[in-house]
Enzyme design. Structure first.
Site, mmCIF file in Angstrom:
data_model
loop_
_atom_site.group_PDB
_atom_site.id
_atom_site.type_symbol
_atom_site.label_atom_id
_atom_site.label_comp_id
_atom_site.label_asym_id
_atom_site.label_seq_id
_atom_site.Cartn_x
_atom_site.Cartn_y
_atom_site.Cartn_z
ATOM 1 N N TRP A 271 -113.398 -2.201 -11.519
ATOM 2 C CA TRP A 271 -114.654 -2.264 -12.270
ATOM 3 C C TRP A 271 -114.484 -2.953 -13.611
ATOM 4 C CZ3 TRP A 271 -118.692 -2.322 -9.559
ATOM 5 C CH2 TRP A 271 -118.796 -1.542 -8.397
ATOM 6 N N ASP B 83 -117.543 2.159 -19.873
ATOM 7 C CA ASP B 83 -118.245 2.292 -18.596
ATOM 8 C C ASP B 83 -117.857 3.650 -18.011
ATOM 9 O OD1 ASP B 83 -119.137 2.305 -16.009
ATOM 10 O OD2 ASP B 83 -118.119 0.458 -15.403
ATOM 11 N N LYS C 191 -123.276 8.635 -9.339
ATOM 12 C CA LYS C 191 -122.062 9.420 -9.138
ATOM 13 C C LYS C 191 -122.212 10.838 -9.684
ATOM 14 C CE LYS C 191 -120.132 5.157 -8.445
ATOM 15 N NZ LYS C 191 -119.966 3.854 -9.079
#
Ligand SMILES: *Cc1c(COP(=O)(O)O)cnc(C)c1O
Length: 359
Positions: free
Chosen positions: A102, A171, A195
């Site tokens: 990511w 993030d 999530k």
């Protein structure tokens, strides 16, 4: 409904109690005589919900008053662009930690806007370890420092907060609300909801006020944090259903003892699973123990040829979505807030049985 535990990396399991609550109030929200999906975001019912959910999130994370909380769309991936657009503030360079899949994507997007200084890079060890902060090469000319506290795919989680003389951007898509954090150390925190917050479609951004309003010229109006900050995240229609569901999840997290309580539960869950893996010769996890994620636990079977059988039998036993990411192979159990300890116990017991039969 059958009892099953869903280990999906995202969109992920929601707390059962929240799903039941949503089911119960789906047709009529409060006194609105219509579903929460069918009412105006500018009406009193939704405005009240929006206000309460923001306050609950502020309470949970102890968000200081000089931070705005934005409820946006576009996913965490849209923040890969919005962060440079808003935070460069006249500079042409930013620092990025490359610690996994990511952060790599965030870096690729930032490169469209500025020079990127990669201040640490663990790709050589396949994202299984993190360099000590003292070894990072931070460029003082960078406008900000971006990192990914939990790398969802490799199952790698920071146990420290990097600190530099510039705004820190995180993030937190796969770790937000999983344990206590000090928001005041950050300039921007962002997270896709799917999530640990709620259904897909909502993106939460927590941004320090002094960083808002110095956007790169000629960008889409929705890319400017001030657009939504000045309009209570209602410049255009927000993802109302996802926002509502997130509010119900915030209430649920509060009832678990807030982030302190959640953190204890999550730590025990992770320890249970990692010790089962470590105590077996059949299963293994490649991540440096210090940096093992509390949320995403990849593990390999001693024989890759057994992966298919493992997944098939696990599904039959009500243990869902354990297939590892294709770049890592093997299995991955994502054990976000909504996964109860019973789900971990069921998985560990299944793994023991499978090893006895096939090990
Ligand atoms: C899932 C995930 C993303 C991608 O989120 P989208 O909402 O699909 O854009 C980004 N970063 C991390 C750490 C993630 O876990």
């Amino acid at each position: 409904m059958s009892q099953a535990y869903n280990f999906s990396a995202g969109p992920a399991m929601l707390p059962r109690a929240v799903l039941e609550q949503i089911q119960g109030e789906l047709l009529e929200y409060g006194n609105a005589k219509a579903s929460v999906m069918e009412i105006s975001h500018r009406g009193a019912d939704f405005m009240g919900l929006a206000k309460k959910s923001e306050q609950d999130l502020r309470d949970l994370m102890n968000i200081p008053s000089n931070y705005k909380v934005l409820f946006l769309q576009g996913g965490a991936s849209s923040q890969f662009s919005m962060v440079p657009v808003n935070l460069l503030r006249g500079k042409n360079k930013a620092n990025y930690a490359h610690t996994g899949h990511w952060s790599k994507k965030a870096i690729a997007e930032a490169k469209r806007y500025c020079d990127v200084n990669i201040c640490t890079d663990n790709s050589a060890n396949k994202y299984t370890d993190i360099d000590d902060f003292s070894n990072w090469n931070i460029d003082a000319d960078g406008a900000y420092l971006h990192y990914t506290p939990n790398e969802t795919i490799a199952g790698l989680e920071f146990d420290y907060i990097p600190e530099a003389d510039m705004p820190l951007v995180a993030d937190m898509s796969s770790t937000i609300l999983s344990r206590e954090i000090d928001v005041s150390k950050y300039g921007v925190i962002y997270a896709g909801a799917q999530k640990n917050i709620g259904p897909a479609g909502l993106t939460v951004v927590i941004v320090r006020e002094d960083l808002i309003g110095q956007v790169v010229e000629n960008q889409p109006v929705l890319f400017d944090y001030s657009t939504q900050a000045n309009n209570e995240s209602m410049y255009n229609t927000p993802p109302t259903f996802a926002w509502y569901a997130a509010g119900r999840v915030f209430e649920w997290v509060k009832a678990q003892g807030g982030l302190a309580g959640m953190g204890k539960i999550n730590q025990t869950k992770a320890q249970t699973l990692y010790s089962a893996i470590d105590n077996s010769d059949f299963y293994s996890n490649p991540v440096a123990p210090k940096y093992r994620s509390w949320m995403n636990v990849p593990f390999l079977l001693a024989d890759d040829n057994l992966n298919g059988l493992f997944l098939e039998k696990a599904f039959d036993a009500g243990l869902l979505a354990l297939k590892g990411h294709r770049s890592v192979g093997g299995m991955r159990a994502s054990i976000y807030n909504a996964m109860p300890q019973e789900g971990i116990d069921a998985l560990v017991s299944f793994m023991g049985d499978f090893e006895k039969e096939n090990g």
